[in-house]
Design a protein around this motif. Sequence first.
Motif, mmCIF file in Angstrom:
data_model
loop_
_atom_site.group_PDB
_atom_site.id
_atom_site.type_symbol
_atom_site.label_atom_id
_atom_site.label_comp_id
_atom_site.label_asym_id
_atom_site.label_seq_id
_atom_site.Cartn_x
_atom_site.Cartn_y
_atom_site.Cartn_z
ATOM 1 N N SER A 1 30.270 6.729 -9.685
ATOM 2 C CA SER A 1 29.434 7.827 -9.201
ATOM 3 C C SER A 1 28.950 8.698 -10.358
ATOM 4 N N ARG A 2 29.804 8.901 -11.360
ATOM 5 C CA ARG A 2 29.378 9.706 -12.505
ATOM 6 C C ARG A 2 28.266 8.980 -13.286
ATOM 7 N N LEU A 3 28.370 7.675 -13.385
ATOM 8 C CA LEU A 3 27.315 6.896 -14.038
ATOM 9 C C LEU A 3 25.996 7.056 -13.290
ATOM 10 N N ALA A 4 26.040 6.963 -11.963
ATOM 11 C CA ALA A 4 24.826 7.091 -11.152
ATOM 12 C C ALA A 4 24.207 8.480 -11.302
ATOM 13 N N VAL A 5 25.043 9.515 -11.254
ATOM 14 C CA VAL A 5 24.554 10.890 -11.348
ATOM 15 C C VAL A 5 23.962 11.167 -12.725
ATOM 16 N N ASN A 6 24.671 10.787 -13.782
ATOM 17 C CA ASN A 6 24.171 11.047 -15.134
ATOM 18 C C ASN A 6 22.900 10.250 -15.430
ATOM 19 N N SER A 7 22.831 9.024 -14.929
ATOM 20 C CA SER A 7 21.610 8.220 -15.107
ATOM 21 C C SER A 7 20.437 8.863 -14.393
ATOM 22 N N THR A 8 20.705 9.391 -13.210
ATOM 23 C CA THR A 8 19.651 10.053 -12.439
ATOM 24 C C THR A 8 19.140 11.284 -13.173
ATOM 25 N N MET A 9 20.053 12.049 -13.759
ATOM 26 C CA MET A 9 19.655 13.240 -14.520
ATOM 27 C C MET A 9 18.729 12.845 -15.666
ATOM 28 N N THR A 10 19.113 11.813 -16.411
ATOM 29 C CA THR A 10 18.270 11.336 -17.520
ATOM 30 C C THR A 10 16.902 10.905 -17.002
ATOM 31 N N PHE A 11 16.909 10.195 -15.890
ATOM 32 C CA PHE A 11 15.679 9.643 -15.303
ATOM 33 C C PHE A 11 14.723 10.753 -14.880
ATOM 34 N N VAL A 12 15.187 11.676 -14.027
ATOM 35 C CA VAL A 12 14.291 12.699 -13.489
ATOM 36 C C VAL A 12 13.906 13.714 -14.568
ATOM 37 N N ASP A 13 14.797 13.972 -15.517
ATOM 38 C CA ASP A 13 14.474 14.880 -16.623
ATOM 39 C C ASP A 13 13.332 14.310 -17.454
ATOM 40 N N PHE A 14 13.374 13.003 -17.699
ATOM 41 C CA PHE A 14 12.312 12.354 -18.465
ATOM 42 C C PHE A 14 10.992 12.398 -17.697
ATOM 43 N N LEU A 15 11.052 12.178 -16.373
ATOM 44 C CA LEU A 15 9.828 12.243 -15.564
ATOM 45 C C LEU A 15 9.209 13.626 -15.632
ATOM 46 N N LEU A 16 10.058 14.659 -15.565
ATOM 47 C CA LEU A 16 9.528 16.023 -15.631
ATOM 48 C C LEU A 16 8.928 16.327 -16.997
ATOM 49 N N ASP A 17 9.598 15.903 -18.068
ATOM 50 C CA ASP A 17 9.048 16.089 -19.411
ATOM 51 C C ASP A 17 7.705 15.371 -19.549
ATOM 52 N N SER A 18 7.618 14.164 -19.011
ATOM 53 C CA SER A 18 6.369 13.390 -19.088
ATOM 54 C C SER A 18 5.274 14.073 -18.282
ATOM 55 N N LYS A 19 5.617 14.626 -17.144
ATOM 56 C CA LYS A 19 4.645 15.325 -16.315
ATOM 57 C C LYS A 19 4.114 16.551 -17.050
ATOM 58 N N GLU A 20 5.013 17.318 -17.675
ATOM 59 C CA GLU A 20 4.592 18.509 -18.415
ATOM 60 C C GLU A 20 3.708 18.120 -19.600
ATOM 61 N N TYR A 21 4.034 17.013 -20.246
ATOM 62 C CA TYR A 21 3.221 16.539 -21.372
ATOM 63 C C TYR A 21 1.822 16.152 -20.895
ATOM 64 N N GLN A 22 1.754 15.442 -19.767
ATOM 65 C CA GLN A 22 0.455 15.025 -19.231
ATOM 66 C C GLN A 22 -0.384 16.251 -18.831
ATOM 67 N N ASN A 23 0.285 17.268 -18.278
ATOM 68 C CA ASN A 23 -0.442 18.478 -17.884
ATOM 69 C C ASN A 23 -1.057 19.183 -19.089
ATOM 70 N N LYS A 24 -0.319 19.116 -20.225
ATOM 71 C CA LYS A 24 -0.848 19.756 -21.433
ATOM 72 C C LYS A 24 -1.984 18.952 -22.054
#
Length: 270
Positions: A247-270
């Motif tokens: 479960s910790r692997l799933a949660v930490n992987s999800t954090m990495t995944f969604v954090d990267f998506l948000l960073d990419s979204k902010e980059y695209q907006n700029k």
Amino acid sequence: MKVSERTIKFLGKTLCGDNQILPYKTGPQLVDFFVEFGADDQYGEGFPSRWRYTEEKVRQFNGTQELKLIIENSVDPRDLMEAGAPSDKLDEIIKPINDYLRFEGFELKKVGEFYKVHDSKGIIVEPETVKALNHEFIQEQINKCHSKIDQGDFNGAITNARSLAEAVMIEIIEQHEGKEIKNDGKLENLYKQVKKILNLTVDPKVLPPTVIQILSGLDSITSGLAGLSNNSGDRHANKFKTLKHHSRLAVNSTMTFVDFLLDSKEYQNK
């Protein structure tokens, strides 16, 4: 929306029709029903008893926004009438369900032609949505996942992690398209759309092999998270036991995944 174990057992017998409150559903019908809310099960050899499968699905979705939708969809007036229930008797069918839900602080009330879950104050319970897609929101949801891990609710943490990934991707798509989308419950399909929106194409002419390797790993996270959230249920209970490190692997992987998506979204907006 979260209910007690006693209500989970009641809903297990109710949603599959074993206690004759709601129409009877076959095994394949139950699988199709829960697929609409993100499950990825298949009916076949080794499938558990209907009530046990339903109970475990309710337990899996307990504490998530999907549980509210599952309950509301199970009492869709159109389905009840197709099963032979008179339109003027629908409130009587709902009553025994409400008798249990009231102990949890909830109640099904008619809004227009459909029944919606209300809280003890009479306010409609709305599914939690991503109202502010930012790093603080993601961190808050991840903290909730870790809290479940600390409490020993490993399956619940995995389910919440999946719900977070799904919610973030849906929000990105809906913000891009400017309208509500229909979700088929498949994380992989959502990620395909998000990759196009965020221009996450793997181009060896632009990106070095090491970055391409990491980006390819995001595909594995989505498919793995979808599979693990279902493997932790009853259908595979005799083959796989969810442990803390899973479960910790799933949660930490999800954090990495969604954090990267948000960073990419902010980059695209700029």
